[in-house]
Design an enzyme around this catalytic site. Sequence first.
Site, PDB file in Angstrom:
ATOM      1  N   GLY A  53      54.881  47.111  31.597  1.00  0.00           N
ATOM      2  CA  GLY A  53      55.761  46.253  32.032  1.00  0.00           C
ATOM      3  C   GLY A  53      55.734  45.163  31.430  1.00  0.00           C
ATOM      4  O   GLY A  53      55.930  44.906  30.133  1.00  0.00           O
ATOM      5  N   ASN A  57      38.087  45.151  24.150  1.00  0.00           N
ATOM      6  CA  ASN A  57      39.162  44.617  24.994  1.00  0.00           C
ATOM      7  C   ASN A  57      40.322  44.608  24.123  1.00  0.00           C
ATOM      8  O   ASN A  57      42.060  44.383  24.131  1.00  0.00           O
ATOM      9  CB  ASN A  57      39.007  42.776  25.271  1.00  0.00           C
ATOM     10  CG  ASN A  57      37.875  42.536  26.375  1.00  0.00           C
ATOM     11  OD1 ASN A  57      38.001  43.939  27.286  1.00  0.00           O
ATOM     12  ND2 ASN A  57      37.600  41.848  26.634  1.00  0.00           N
ATOM     13  N   GLU A 100      38.446  41.392  36.312  1.00  0.00           N
ATOM     14  CA  GLU A 100      38.495  40.112  37.653  1.00  0.00           C
ATOM     15  C   GLU A 100      39.509  40.991  38.767  1.00  0.00           C
ATOM     16  O   GLU A 100      40.076  42.009  39.004  1.00  0.00           O
ATOM     17  CB  GLU A 100      39.460  39.407  37.152  1.00  0.00           C
ATOM     18  CG  GLU A 100      38.563  38.319  35.958  1.00  0.00           C
ATOM     19  CD  GLU A 100      39.386  36.764  35.864  1.00  0.00           C
ATOM     20  OE1 GLU A 100      40.261  36.285  36.725  1.00  0.00           O
ATOM     21  OE2 GLU A 100      39.865  36.539  35.070  1.00  0.00           O
ATOM     22  N   CYS A 157      41.234  37.112  29.313  1.00  0.00           N
ATOM     23  CA  CYS A 157      40.530  37.926  28.216  1.00  0.00           C
ATOM     24  C   CYS A 157      41.446  38.356  27.134  1.00  0.00           C
ATOM     25  O   CYS A 157      41.143  37.981  26.110  1.00  0.00           O
ATOM     26  CB  CYS A 157      39.044  38.841  29.122  1.00  0.00           C
ATOM     27  SG  CYS A 157      38.315  37.576  30.482  1.00  0.00           S
ATOM     28  N   PHE A 209      45.017  51.523  32.238  1.00  0.00           N
ATOM     29  CA  PHE A 209      45.593  51.269  30.806  1.00  0.00           C
ATOM     30  C   PHE A 209      47.429  51.956  30.291  1.00  0.00           C
ATOM     31  O   PHE A 209      47.233  51.249  28.967  1.00  0.00           O
ATOM     32  CB  PHE A 209      44.315  50.755  30.065  1.00  0.00           C
ATOM     33  CG  PHE A 209      44.056  49.571  30.440  1.00  0.00           C
ATOM     34  CD1 PHE A 209      43.572  50.117  31.466  1.00  0.00           C
ATOM     35  CD2 PHE A 209      44.417  47.862  30.347  1.00  0.00           C
ATOM     36  CE1 PHE A 209      42.493  48.149  32.211  1.00  0.00           C
ATOM     37  CE2 PHE A 209      43.979  47.611  31.419  1.00  0.00           C
ATOM     38  CZ  PHE A 209      42.646  47.038  31.837  1.00  0.00           C
ATOM     39  N   LEU A 210      47.635  52.191  30.470  1.00  0.00           N
ATOM     40  CA  LEU A 210      48.884  52.769  30.341  1.00  0.00           C
ATOM     41  C   LEU A 210      50.802  52.288  31.020  1.00  0.00           C
ATOM     42  O   LEU A 210      51.184  52.668  31.475  1.00  0.00           O
ATOM     43  CB  LEU A 210      49.024  54.359  30.262  1.00  0.00           C
ATOM     44  CG  LEU A 210      48.126  55.101  29.266  1.00  0.00           C
ATOM     45  CD1 LEU A 210      48.415  56.590  29.366  1.00  0.00           C
ATOM     46  CD2 LEU A 210      48.073  54.341  27.722  1.00  0.00           C
TER      47      LEU A 210
END
Length: 450
Positions: A272, A227, A156, A279, A268-269
């Site tokens: 947070g 995913n 998205e 998804c 993707f490191l």
Amino acid sequence: MKISVIGAGYVGLVTGGCLAEIGHQVVCTDSDIVKIRTLESGSLPIYEPGLDAVIAKARRDGHLSFHENLADAVDFGEVIFICVGTPPLPNGDADLSAIDNVARLVATSARGPKLVIEKSTVPAQTGQELKRALSVYGRKSGITFLVASNPEFLREGTAVADFLHPDRIVVGVEDEIAERQLKEIYGPVLEGKFNCPIHAPACPAGPPPAWLVTTINSAELIKHASNSFLALKISYTNMVADLAERLGADIGEVTRAMGMDPRIGPSFLNAGLGFGGFCLPKDLQAFVHLAERSGVDFSLLKEAEKINRRRMDHFVEKIRRALWVIRGKKIGVLGLAFKPNTDDIRFAPAIDLIQLLVADGACVRAYDPEAMEKARTVLPKVEFAPSAYDAAQGAEALLIATEWEQFRRLDWERIRESMARPLVLDGRNMLSPLEMKTRGFEYFSIGRPD
Ligand code: UDX
């Protein structure tokens, strides 16, 4: 090629719009008539950068239309993309009833042979069930249905670019005809022969997408495995961030160096508030269930899920430490969407966070550039501010829950002056601790020295 897209949700609209953009004739339908009427009137029910222009152009050119009549829409295409939702059931399994309904609809409405393609994210072996359903419901017609799986990897916020410039196109097929048809559909994307609506005057140079032909079972597994791996990567990073916090290290420095190892990769490191959206959380759950049902102990994934759930307690604890008492405090929140560049609030960490704060008695005033309308319905006790500055005005703490680029560029001096206490808790590590301290803020983030 004539293509029917069933399901006018996020995946259906991006798929339909982009297939029309690359030259196919597309009819899109949905069982939700209100949604179809909204689309027919020229409005989009979702915010996705660039998609409105793609759809408007495709409709103007006569390449895309929205139909209320499901049966007619189904019969239009020689190829049918199933893009219906597969939401989580209370037990975490994917709810496949919409796919089952589509199978029945296709089997009973088709007047000629069809290639039926699963685009929705489904557990492995759904393709086999789909094939069975099509042959059972369509047994009287004698029509041949081929089934294929073509998982989407759309993110998205960048979905149009992801569709037109994918790194790989995975097609799970059982025969050459299906493979050939899919190759024809994606031909313009594979050869880069389309007028890109995203990049003007030219697309950035890059390798052509990889074309991967697999079995249907493998294609289905690829999507869930991808995913879940991304979710795993985020949870792993978040645990390292917690450790960095205790040890006085900086998670930004750690992941930067980790990401330079090509075996790990830099994406993707980001530590947070954890992962949200429609998804990653649901696919992870469905994958855990699939493993359980298949007799495979994939508790590794359960841990990733547990870590993600605990992110919010960890952050609320940080807020509590900074504010001492949460009850009665005025708290501004920047960001409601589950990530920037979308108005999607499904499983959004920001929404969970606000609900916890409201339950603790905080007075929350929130701002998001796109997601406020959707958030209003799920956050009745929250005040919505017309701007980030209004959200901060008079607040005793300002939280960053979604890293919209525009928040980085705010006039932070103005914000400091307007707040009752210049306290910022950054749940997305968007700002520089040093700069914020220099500007006179008390500033706390995730996995970085305070
Ligand atoms: C995801 C997959 O990336 C995409 O391939 C698939 O087709 C659909 O699901 P999306 O749901 O759009 O895409 O979001 P994604 O960009 O993966 O982010 C998911 C969540 O993880 C967001 O809440 C985001 O804020 C969070 N995230 C992402 C992190 O917390 N840290 C990161 O490093 C990356």
